[in-house]
Enzyme design. Structure first.
Site, PDB file in Angstrom:
ATOM      1  N   LYS A 132       9.681   6.376  -4.501  1.00 22.22           N
ATOM      2  CA  LYS A 132      10.857   5.469  -5.178  1.00 22.22           C
ATOM      3  C   LYS A 132      11.747   6.228  -6.104  1.00 22.22           C
ATOM      4  O   LYS A 132      12.843   6.084  -5.870  1.00 22.22           O
ATOM      5  CB  LYS A 132       9.957   4.024  -5.726  1.00 22.22           C
ATOM      6  CG  LYS A 132       9.284   3.502  -4.659  1.00 22.22           C
ATOM      7  CD  LYS A 132       8.305   2.502  -5.341  1.00 22.22           C
ATOM      8  CE  LYS A 132       7.221   1.932  -4.505  1.00 22.22           C
ATOM      9  NZ  LYS A 132       7.777   1.049  -3.453  1.00 22.22           N
ATOM     10  N   ASP A 158      -0.030   1.606 -13.321  1.00 20.03           N
ATOM     11  CA  ASP A 158       0.557   1.950 -12.093  1.00 20.03           C
ATOM     12  C   ASP A 158       2.120   1.783 -12.429  1.00 20.03           C
ATOM     13  O   ASP A 158       2.796   0.828 -12.632  1.00 20.03           O
ATOM     14  CB  ASP A 158       0.282   0.790 -11.042  1.00 20.03           C
ATOM     15  CG  ASP A 158       0.899   0.885  -9.635  1.00 20.03           C
ATOM     16  OD1 ASP A 158       1.939   1.936  -9.700  1.00 20.03           O
ATOM     17  OD2 ASP A 158       0.566   0.021  -8.815  1.00 20.03           O
ATOM     18  N   TRP A 190       1.016  -6.165  -6.420  1.00 20.66           N
ATOM     19  CA  TRP A 190       0.344  -4.812  -6.650  1.00 20.66           C
ATOM     20  C   TRP A 190      -0.628  -4.862  -7.531  1.00 20.66           C
ATOM     21  O   TRP A 190      -1.671  -4.242  -7.388  1.00 20.66           O
ATOM     22  CB  TRP A 190       1.644  -3.885  -6.779  1.00 20.66           C
ATOM     23  CG  TRP A 190       2.451  -3.648  -5.726  1.00 20.66           C
ATOM     24  CD1 TRP A 190       3.497  -3.838  -5.375  1.00 20.66           C
ATOM     25  CD2 TRP A 190       1.990  -3.111  -4.328  1.00 20.66           C
ATOM     26  NE1 TRP A 190       4.054  -3.632  -4.341  1.00 20.66           N
ATOM     27  CE2 TRP A 190       2.999  -3.076  -3.834  1.00 20.66           C
ATOM     28  CE3 TRP A 190       0.921  -2.612  -3.777  1.00 20.66           C
ATOM     29  CZ2 TRP A 190       3.186  -2.562  -2.537  1.00 20.66           C
ATOM     30  CZ3 TRP A 190       0.830  -2.124  -2.491  1.00 20.66           C
ATOM     31  CH2 TRP A 190       1.938  -2.098  -1.967  1.00 20.66           C
TER      32      TRP A 190
HETATM   33  N1  PMP Z   1       2.116   0.092  -6.507  1.00 23.00           N
HETATM   34  C1  PMP Z   1       3.327  -0.435  -6.462  1.00 23.00           C
HETATM   35  C2  PMP Z   1       3.955  -0.887  -7.829  1.00 23.00           C
HETATM   36  C3  PMP Z   1       4.229  -0.301  -5.562  1.00 23.00           C
HETATM   37  O1  PMP Z   1       5.360  -0.702  -5.561  1.00 23.00           O
HETATM   38  C4  PMP Z   1       3.598   0.221  -4.391  1.00 23.00           C
HETATM   39  C5  PMP Z   1       4.095   0.547  -2.942  1.00 23.00           C
HETATM   40  N2  PMP Z   1       5.112  -0.140  -2.760  1.00 23.00           N
HETATM   41  C6  PMP Z   1       2.011   0.693  -4.278  1.00 23.00           C
HETATM   42  C7  PMP Z   1       1.443   0.576  -5.763  1.00 23.00           C
HETATM   43  C8  PMP Z   1       1.345   1.244  -3.424  1.00 23.00           C
HETATM   44  O2  PMP Z   1       2.036   2.663  -3.084  1.00 23.00           O
HETATM   45  P1  PMP Z   1       1.685   3.699  -1.698  1.00 23.00           P
HETATM   46  O3  PMP Z   1       2.272   3.064  -0.525  1.00 23.00           O
HETATM   47  O4  PMP Z   1       2.056   4.923  -2.146  1.00 23.00           O
HETATM   48  O5  PMP Z   1      -0.035   3.575  -1.790  1.00 23.00           O
END
Ligand code: PMP
Length: 362
Positions: free
Chosen positions: A197, A173, A103
């Site tokens: 989540k 994040d 991520w």
């Molecule tokens: N950052 C992290 C740490 C994530 O786990 C995720 C989604 N699994 C995201 C960003 C992306 O999130 P979204 O699908 O809401 O764009």
């Protein structure tokens, strides 16, 4: 009784049963309005109440100082990967990033499209099986901010502590561990998280940012991409994801009823310990993916001795009512996501299943 799966999905993920039941009760006729909340104007008093309450609960549970704005946006955490540099990465400054996993890499990729970036620390050399340590972080002189990922959902690593970045705003994040433990918000310039989540259904993204930071966005930035637009209008500049906001409010009330974030953290520790103990006491039958010092309480990643055995584990677990244990397609193996709403009983059941699977296949 309602049949509930042992839900270890990585996101969208388990929601508290009580929350789902309350939403069901209120679904068709919200508070006597003769319509569902989803059918209501976002300018109505009833929805404004829902919106205000969600913000108030976030402020209360996270103890957010008044000098911060709370926003409920759309576009997921992925949109924040771009909005952060669009708003804060001015000419002549460098966006500093901790490269801790899948991520973080995505956040860095977006920032590179917008301005100059620097890797302040990386654990890529260890194939992201650990979080970089705080001592490894080196900030460039002209850093606009330091961005980090508090919990890497795919690798199953989590930062136990946060760096002190002095004058440089710290941006995190927190998509996969927001509100899983108490937080000292004053150490951050901004945090953000997709709701799907730990906080509710998909569709809303929580952004909490210091007011002085969001006051300085470039004049030419379009209205919807500016934090000050959403902060000034209490997230009602345009049509919000109203049902998701409502659900977040219910989840936050549930969290408060559980005793707040310190109590939730303790439960999360107990839950994760059940599964990590099953791994550690297996004599090598199961192996944890993350280094012990970086283990996530939210996403527990592990593997067996072969891909075939991983597959068999998934197959048998599904037959026993477990859902979501297959690892992310990029890294393979197995992953149990034990977010706030995953009950202790699910983790107990998984630990028992792991022991039994080992007895049969070990
Ligand atoms: N950052 C992290 C740490 C994530 O786990 C995720 C989604 N699994 C995201 C960003 C992306 O999130 P979204 O699908 O809401 O764009």
């Amino acid at each position: 009784m309602t049949k509930r799966a042992y839900n270890f999905n990585a996101g969208p993920a388990a929601l508290p049963l009580e929350v789902l039941q309350q939403a069901q009760e209120e679904f068709v006729d919200y508070k006597g309005a003769g319509m569902s909340l989803m059918e209501m104007s976002h300018r109505s008093k009833l929805f404004e109440g829902v919106n205000d309450e969600a913000e108030q609960l976030l402020r209360e549970l996270l103890q957010i100082p008044d000098s911060y704005s709370v926003m409920l946006l759309q576009g997921g955490a992925s949109t924040q990967f771009a909005m952060v540099p669009l708003n804060f990465l001015q000419q002549g400054l460098v966006g500093a990033y901790v490269n801790s996993g899948s991520w973080a890499k995505k956040a860095i990729k977006e920032a590179k499209l917008i301005g100059e970036t620097a890797i302040a620390a990386t654990s890529e050399g260890s194939r992201f099986t650990r979080m970089p340590s705080l001592e490894e972080i080196v900030l460039p002189d002209n850093a606009a901010y330091l961005h980090l990922t508090s919990n890497e959902t795919i690798e199953g690593t989590q930062l136990p502590f946060f760096p002190d970045t002095g004058e440089v705003p710290l941006i995190a994040d927190m998509s996969s561990d927001i509100m899983s433990r108490p937080l000292d918000m004053s150490r951050f310039g901004m945090i953000y998280a997709g709701a799907q989540k730990n906080l509710g259904p998909s569709g809303a993204t929580i952004v909490i940012a210091r007011n002085d930071l969001i006051a300085g966005s470039p004049a030419a930035l379009p209205t919807m991409f500016r934090y000050d637009t959403h902060a000034k209008s209490k997230s009602l500049y345009n049509t919000p994801p109203s049902f998701a906001v409502y659900m977040i409010g219910l989840v936050l009330k549930w969290l408060k009823g559980k005793g707040g974030l310190a109590a939730v953290e303790q439960t999360n520790r107990d839950k994760a310990a059940l599964i990590y103990d099953a791994i550690d006491q297996s004599g090598g039958f199961y192996s944890g993916v993350a280094d012990t010092g970086s283990r996530s309480l939210m996403n527990i990643t592990f593997r067996l001795q072969s891909d075939e055995l991983d597959k068999e584990f998934v197959r048998q677990s599904e037959a026993e009512g477990f859902v979501g244990l297959k690892g992310h397609r990029d890294v393979g193996g197995l992953r149990a996501s034990a977010y706030n709403a995953v009950p202790l009983e699910s983790c107990k059941a998984l630990a028992e299943f792991m022991t039994e699977f080992q007895r049969k296949n070990g």
